[in-house]
Design an enzyme around this catalytic site. Structure first.
Site, PDB file in Angstrom:
ATOM      1  CE  LYS A  79      -3.983  -1.992   2.360  1.00 45.47           C
ATOM      2  NZ  LYS A  79      -4.973  -1.806   3.435  1.00 45.47           N
ATOM      3  N   GLY A 140      -2.680   0.849  18.241  1.00 45.23           N
ATOM      4  CA  GLY A 140      -1.788   0.599  17.114  1.00 45.23           C
ATOM      5  C   GLY A 140      -1.433   1.884  16.404  1.00 45.23           C
ATOM      6  NE  ARG A 165       4.422  -4.041  20.574  1.00 45.45           N
ATOM      7  CZ  ARG A 165       4.512  -5.112  19.802  1.00 45.45           C
ATOM      8  NH1 ARG A 165       4.190  -6.299  20.288  1.00 45.45           N
ATOM      9  NH2 ARG A 165       4.931  -5.035  18.561  1.00 45.45           N
TER      10      ARG A 165
HETATM   11  P1  ATR Z   1      -0.167  -2.563   9.850  1.00 47.95           P
HETATM   12  O1  ATR Z   1       0.179  -1.999   8.517  1.00 47.95           O
HETATM   13  O2  ATR Z   1      -1.101  -3.741   9.812  1.00 47.95           O
HETATM   14  O3  ATR Z   1      -0.623  -1.528  10.797  1.00 47.95           O
HETATM   15  P2  ATR Z   1       2.443  -2.533  11.072  1.00 47.95           P
HETATM   16  O4  ATR Z   1       2.769  -1.234  10.425  1.00 47.95           O
HETATM   17  O5  ATR Z   1       3.480  -3.605  11.163  1.00 47.95           O
HETATM   18  O6  ATR Z   1       1.189  -3.232  10.390  1.00 47.95           O
HETATM   19  O7  ATR Z   1       1.918  -2.193  12.546  1.00 47.95           O
HETATM   20  C1  ATR Z   1       1.518  -3.184  13.438  1.00 47.95           C
HETATM   21  C2  ATR Z   1       0.939  -2.517  14.692  1.00 47.95           C
HETATM   22  O8  ATR Z   1       0.490  -3.524  15.600  1.00 47.95           O
HETATM   23  C3  ATR Z   1       1.942  -1.665  15.438  1.00 47.95           C
HETATM   24  O9  ATR Z   1       1.254  -0.582  16.021  1.00 47.95           O
HETATM   25  C4  ATR Z   1       2.445  -2.639  16.502  1.00 47.95           C
HETATM   26  O10 ATR Z   1       2.983  -2.014  17.634  1.00 47.95           O
HETATM   27  P3  ATR Z   1       4.541  -1.526  17.618  1.00 47.95           P
HETATM   28  O11 ATR Z   1       4.573  -0.318  16.744  1.00 47.95           O
HETATM   29  O12 ATR Z   1       4.846  -1.204  19.041  1.00 47.95           O
HETATM   30  O13 ATR Z   1       5.316  -2.681  17.073  1.00 47.95           O
HETATM   31  C5  ATR Z   1       1.152  -3.328  16.839  1.00 47.95           C
HETATM   32  N1  ATR Z   1       1.303  -4.656  17.464  1.00 47.95           N
HETATM   33  C6  ATR Z   1       1.695  -5.805  16.868  1.00 47.95           C
HETATM   34  N2  ATR Z   1       1.657  -6.829  17.751  1.00 47.95           N
HETATM   35  C7  ATR Z   1       1.253  -6.312  18.933  1.00 47.95           C
HETATM   36  C8  ATR Z   1       0.999  -6.869  20.218  1.00 47.95           C
HETATM   37  N3  ATR Z   1       1.178  -8.162  20.475  1.00 47.95           N
HETATM   38  N4  ATR Z   1       0.575  -6.036  21.206  1.00 47.95           N
HETATM   39  C9  ATR Z   1       0.405  -4.715  20.957  1.00 47.95           C
HETATM   40  N5  ATR Z   1       0.602  -4.139  19.750  1.00 47.95           N
HETATM   41  C10 ATR Z   1       1.028  -4.921  18.748  1.00 47.95           C
END
Ligand code: ATR
Length: 291
Positions: A79, A140, A165
């Protein structure tokens, strides 16, 4: 017997062609959704799924355009690359930093992002939830969260809090969108003592069967919990929400169909009725067709 031209290709030359590109793509529901939309609205088109190699995205889009394709949906992980590739962008795509819908007209490559409006339409139309004046928490700060912030702020909530996080990413998103409304970026520990009426999970945590570290008392009375993920069974966040007595709990299947409906409208100028399609997809999800 001499084969006709269309027999030589794996697509029908008489129909306008659309596709979704991503990696992986095999489980995409977009071909099914757009085929149902086309049947419902009497539009003649073909919609397929195209697996694109990492590193091969711009070439694949160029080939599709050159072969007369009319439009594309773009999914993970392309994207952001699509955003850079298109020659024109809608304002909402500009803000989202990502493109999930491309329209070709022979000259321009127009990029839009229908994810945010898909979420808002699912919440406000399908589930009849008023967002104006509500305290909304988005969990997120990745691409999924970024894509929905502007359309959520457009609904004029009382507050929009982005919890992540990695706090820095939440702070960056909040500062990027602050001119559009009341928005704050925080870490989860900052949520202690705060309550929200609408909580949206835009993290990938449900994929790992995890739930972000929410305080037990974060749900306001009559709270709505929404996971942008979906599946045959409730996601881990939906299970958490039910265990914490959320008044309404939804997954993202409706958002998926609504973002597709908006893309269909951009391409065809006709808006499908999404409710019956959501019902069909839900049934197919729970009882997969036996082959
Ligand atoms: P997407 O495009 O689907 O948003 P991404 O850019 O990889 O994918 O982002 C994933 C999000 O899920 C991030 O906000 C991540 O938090 P971090 O930025 O701290 O990594 C969050 N995320 C993934 N696994 C998680 C978990 N187990 N608990 C809390 N947040 C999580």
């Amino acid at each position: 017997m001499t084969p006709g031209m269309s027999d030589l290709f794996d697509f029908d030359l008489r129909k306008d062609r659309y596709a979704v590109m991503g990696n992986p793509i095999a489980h995409s529901k977009s071909p099914r959704i757009h085929t149902l939309f086309a049947q419902q609205t009497g539009q003649s088109l073909e919609y397929t799924a195209i697996l694109v190699d990492h590193g091969g995205f711009s070439q694949a889009v160029g080939n599709f355009d050159a072969s007369g394709g009319k439009g594309l949906n773009i999914t993970v992980p392309f994207k952001e690359e699509a955003w850079r590739l298109v020659t024109q962008r809608s304002e909402r795509a500009e803000l989202a930093g990502a493109v999930n819908t491309i329209k070709f007209d022979g000259k321009t490559m127009y990029g839009d992002n229908t994810d945010g409006v898909g979420l808002v339409n699912d919440l406000t139309h399908n589930h009849q939830i008023e967002l104006r004046g509500k305290r909304i928490l988005v969990m997120g700060a990745g691409g999924a969260a970024r894509g929905v912030i502007a359309p959520l702020l457009h609904q004029q909530p009382a507050a929009l809090v982005i919890a992540n996080r990695t706090v820095d990413k939440a702070l960056v998103l909040a500062s990027l969108f602050k001119r559009l409304g009341k928005i704050e970026g925080v870490g989860y520990e900052h949520l202690a003592g705060q309550q929200f009426e609408v909580i949206i999970n835009a993290t990938a945590a449900s994929l790992q069967g995890e739930v972000p570290p929410l305080p037990d008392d974060v749900l306001a009375k009559n709270a709505v919990c929404y996971d942008m993920m979906y599946g045959a069974r409730p996601t881990s966040f939906m299970q958490w929400a039910k265990a914490h007595a959320a008044a309404q709990v939804y997954d993202g299947l409706g958002m998926l169909v609504e973002q597709a409906a908006e893309a269909f409208f951009i391409w065809r100028g006709v808006r499908p009725q999404s409710r019956s399609i959501i019902t069909s997809l839900r049934e197919e999800l729970i009882t997969p067709a036996t082959k």
